[in-house]
Design a protein around this motif. Structure first.
Motif, PDB file in Angstrom:
ATOM      1  N   THR A  27    -149.065   9.230 -61.832  1.00 38.01           N
ATOM      2  CA  THR A  27    -149.364  10.580 -61.226  1.00 38.01           C
ATOM      3  C   THR A  27    -148.821  11.742 -62.136  1.00 38.01           C
ATOM      4  OG1 THR A  27    -147.792  10.574 -59.656  1.00 38.01           O
ATOM      5  CG2 THR A  27    -150.047  10.075 -59.091  1.00 38.01           C
ATOM      6  N   ASN A  28    -147.533  11.388 -62.517  1.00 40.38           N
ATOM      7  CA  ASN A  28    -146.907  12.360 -63.418  1.00 40.38           C
ATOM      8  C   ASN A  28    -146.535  11.692 -64.663  1.00 40.38           C
ATOM      9  OD1 ASN A  28    -146.733  13.902 -61.179  1.00 40.38           O
ATOM     10  ND2 ASN A  28    -144.704  13.341 -60.419  1.00 40.38           N
ATOM     11  N   THR A  29    -147.328  12.176 -65.602  1.00 39.99           N
ATOM     12  CA  THR A  29    -146.894  11.632 -67.049  1.00 39.99           C
ATOM     13  C   THR A  29    -145.754  12.297 -67.717  1.00 39.99           C
ATOM     14  OG1 THR A  29    -148.539  13.219 -67.887  1.00 39.99           O
ATOM     15  CG2 THR A  29    -149.389  11.203 -67.452  1.00 39.99           C
ATOM     16  N   PRO A  30    -145.022  11.368 -68.238  1.00 35.86           N
ATOM     17  CA  PRO A  30    -143.806  11.727 -68.831  1.00 35.86           C
ATOM     18  C   PRO A  30    -144.131  12.751 -69.916  1.00 35.86           C
ATOM     19  CG  PRO A  30    -144.140   9.629 -69.353  1.00 35.86           C
ATOM     20  CD  PRO A  30    -145.041   9.926 -68.376  1.00 35.86           C
ATOM     21  N   THR A  31    -143.370  13.856 -69.965  1.00 36.01           N
ATOM     22  CA  THR A  31    -143.350  14.777 -71.155  1.00 36.01           C
ATOM     23  C   THR A  31    -142.040  14.862 -71.904  1.00 36.01           C
ATOM     24  OG1 THR A  31    -142.954  16.558 -69.647  1.00 36.01           O
ATOM     25  CG2 THR A  31    -145.135  16.158 -69.838  1.00 36.01           C
ATOM     26  N   ASN A  32    -142.154  15.507 -72.897  1.00 35.24           N
ATOM     27  CA  ASN A  32    -141.067  15.681 -73.844  1.00 35.24           C
ATOM     28  C   ASN A  32    -140.296  17.150 -73.522  1.00 35.24           C
ATOM     29  OD1 ASN A  32    -141.321  13.479 -75.226  1.00 35.24           O
ATOM     30  ND2 ASN A  32    -142.542  14.393 -76.994  1.00 35.24           N
ATOM     31  N   LYS A  33    -139.020  17.073 -73.247  1.00 31.98           N
ATOM     32  CA  LYS A  33    -138.611  18.231 -72.636  1.00 31.98           C
ATOM     33  C   LYS A  33    -137.264  18.481 -73.801  1.00 31.98           C
ATOM     34  CE  LYS A  33    -136.095  20.102 -68.631  1.00 31.98           C
ATOM     35  NZ  LYS A  33    -135.471  19.778 -67.065  1.00 31.98           N
ATOM     36  N   THR A  34    -137.474  19.725 -74.040  1.00 31.86           N
ATOM     37  CA  THR A  34    -136.665  20.356 -74.932  1.00 31.86           C
ATOM     38  C   THR A  34    -135.028  20.447 -74.289  1.00 31.86           C
ATOM     39  OG1 THR A  34    -136.996  22.732 -74.329  1.00 31.86           O
ATOM     40  CG2 THR A  34    -138.245  21.586 -76.072  1.00 31.86           C
ATOM     41  N   PRO A  35    -134.307  19.838 -75.131  1.00 31.91           N
ATOM     42  CA  PRO A  35    -132.726  19.871 -74.511  1.00 31.91           C
ATOM     43  C   PRO A  35    -132.263  21.424 -74.559  1.00 31.91           C
ATOM     44  CG  PRO A  35    -132.738  19.236 -76.621  1.00 31.91           C
ATOM     45  CD  PRO A  35    -134.390  19.250 -76.260  1.00 31.91           C
ATOM     46  N   SER A  36    -131.804  21.828 -73.281  1.00 30.49           N
ATOM     47  CA  SER A  36    -131.449  23.108 -73.152  1.00 30.49           C
ATOM     48  C   SER A  36    -129.622  23.017 -73.542  1.00 30.49           C
ATOM     49  CB  SER A  36    -131.476  23.508 -71.896  1.00 30.49           C
ATOM     50  OG  SER A  36    -130.944  22.955 -70.868  1.00 30.49           O
ATOM     51  N   ILE A  37    -129.423  24.232 -74.363  1.00 33.12           N
ATOM     52  CA  ILE A  37    -127.809  24.138 -74.654  1.00 33.12           C
ATOM     53  C   ILE A  37    -127.084  24.951 -73.705  1.00 33.12           C
ATOM     54  CG2 ILE A  37    -126.261  24.644 -76.697  1.00 33.12           C
ATOM     55  CD1 ILE A  37    -128.547  24.206 -78.601  1.00 33.12           C
ATOM     56  N   THR A  38    -126.111  24.295 -73.271  1.00 30.49           N
ATOM     57  CA  THR A  38    -125.360  25.052 -72.132  1.00 30.49           C
ATOM     58  C   THR A  38    -124.145  25.452 -72.894  1.00 30.49           C
ATOM     59  OG1 THR A  38    -124.448  22.988 -71.088  1.00 30.49           O
ATOM     60  CG2 THR A  38    -126.237  23.888 -70.136  1.00 30.49           C
ATOM     61  N   LYS A  39    -123.766  26.582 -72.484  1.00 32.65           N
ATOM     62  CA  LYS A  39    -122.239  27.074 -72.906  1.00 32.65           C
ATOM     63  C   LYS A  39    -121.110  26.998 -72.217  1.00 32.65           C
ATOM     64  CE  LYS A  39    -120.281  30.619 -75.836  1.00 32.65           C
ATOM     65  NZ  LYS A  39    -120.276  31.910 -76.348  1.00 32.65           N
ATOM     66  N   ASN A  40    -120.160  26.170 -72.391  1.00 31.36           N
ATOM     67  CA  ASN A  40    -119.088  26.375 -71.476  1.00 31.36           C
ATOM     68  C   ASN A  40    -118.111  27.518 -71.500  1.00 31.36           C
ATOM     69  OD1 ASN A  40    -120.170  23.785 -70.763  1.00 31.36           O
ATOM     70  ND2 ASN A  40    -118.834  22.501 -72.025  1.00 31.36           N
ATOM     71  N   HIS A  41    -117.904  27.875 -70.242  1.00 29.43           N
ATOM     72  CA  HIS A  41    -116.973  28.866 -70.359  1.00 29.43           C
ATOM     73  C   HIS A  41    -115.597  28.467 -69.620  1.00 29.43           C
ATOM     74  CE1 HIS A  41    -120.104  31.686 -71.223  1.00 29.43           C
ATOM     75  NE2 HIS A  41    -120.799  31.240 -70.179  1.00 29.43           N
ATOM     76  N   PRO A  42    -114.465  28.815 -70.126  1.00 30.98           N
ATOM     77  CA  PRO A  42    -113.267  28.268 -69.774  1.00 30.98           C
ATOM     78  C   PRO A  42    -112.853  28.957 -68.383  1.00 30.98           C
ATOM     79  CG  PRO A  42    -112.925  29.640 -71.672  1.00 30.98           C
ATOM     80  CD  PRO A  42    -114.394  29.565 -71.509  1.00 30.98           C
ATOM     81  N   TRP A  43    -112.282  27.993 -67.568  1.00 30.30           N
ATOM     82  CA  TRP A  43    -111.755  28.767 -66.278  1.00 30.30           C
ATOM     83  C   TRP A  43    -110.476  29.399 -66.459  1.00 30.30           C
ATOM     84  CZ3 TRP A  43    -114.122  29.170 -61.618  1.00 30.30           C
ATOM     85  CH2 TRP A  43    -113.289  29.331 -60.393  1.00 30.30           C
ATOM     86  N   VAL A  44    -110.540  30.824 -65.850  1.00 25.05           N
ATOM     87  CA  VAL A  44    -109.240  31.353 -65.992  1.00 25.05           C
ATOM     88  C   VAL A  44    -108.666  31.327 -64.797  1.00 25.05           C
ATOM     89  CG1 VAL A  44    -108.310  33.805 -66.239  1.00 25.05           C
ATOM     90  CG2 VAL A  44    -110.299  33.384 -67.270  1.00 25.05           C
ATOM     91  N   TRP A  45    -107.377  30.751 -64.860  1.00 27.77           N
ATOM     92  CA  TRP A  45    -106.478  30.733 -63.637  1.00 27.77           C
ATOM     93  C   TRP A  45    -105.967  31.942 -63.160  1.00 27.77           C
ATOM     94  CZ3 TRP A  45    -107.162  26.006 -61.424  1.00 27.77           C
ATOM     95  CH2 TRP A  45    -107.985  24.983 -61.888  1.00 27.77           C
ATOM     96  N   PRO A  46    -105.744  32.301 -62.030  1.00 33.04           N
ATOM     97  CA  PRO A  46    -105.219  33.304 -61.556  1.00 33.04           C
ATOM     98  C   PRO A  46    -103.567  33.480 -61.909  1.00 33.04           C
ATOM     99  CG  PRO A  46    -106.242  32.363 -59.563  1.00 33.04           C
ATOM    100  CD  PRO A  46    -106.474  31.655 -61.036  1.00 33.04           C
ATOM    101  N   TRP A  47    -102.932  32.312 -61.811  1.00 35.37           N
ATOM    102  CA  TRP A  47    -101.774  32.038 -61.632  1.00 35.37           C
ATOM    103  C   TRP A  47    -100.964  31.748 -63.085  1.00 35.37           C
ATOM    104  CZ3 TRP A  47    -104.802  28.744 -58.790  1.00 35.37           C
ATOM    105  CH2 TRP A  47    -105.045  27.651 -59.635  1.00 35.37           C
ATOM    106  N   SER A  48    -101.787  31.790 -64.301  1.00 32.25           N
ATOM    107  CA  SER A  48    -100.981  31.658 -65.531  1.00 32.25           C
ATOM    108  C   SER A  48    -101.092  32.778 -66.353  1.00 32.25           C
ATOM    109  CB  SER A  48    -101.980  30.588 -66.296  1.00 32.25           C
ATOM    110  OG  SER A  48    -103.424  30.939 -66.566  1.00 32.25           O
TER     111      SER A  48
END
Length: 55
Positions: A34-55
């Motif tokens: 019922t659902n034919t496979p389609t080509n999906k464009t890969p989405s590029i995610t940008k990683n944001h560094p975590w800011v630690w409050p105690w450093s």
């Protein structure tokens, strides 16, 4: 030990395997998905560094 006697069980296994491969499998493979496979464009995610409050 009766488990080592393949006389009744081997024929049952062969008949079951033949039934599945010759009758049931072609019927199930003839269904269209019922659902034919389609080509999906890969989405590029940008990683944001975590800011630690105690450093």
């Amino acid at each position: 030990m009766p488990q080592l006697n393949p006389n009744p069980w081997f024929s049952i296994m062969i008949m079951t395997w033949l039934t599945f491969s010759l009758i049931i499998q072609p019927k199930t493979l003839s269904f269209t998905p019922t659902n034919t496979p389609t080509n999906k464009t890969p989405s590029i995610t940008k990683n944001h560094p975590w800011v630690w409050p105690w450093s």
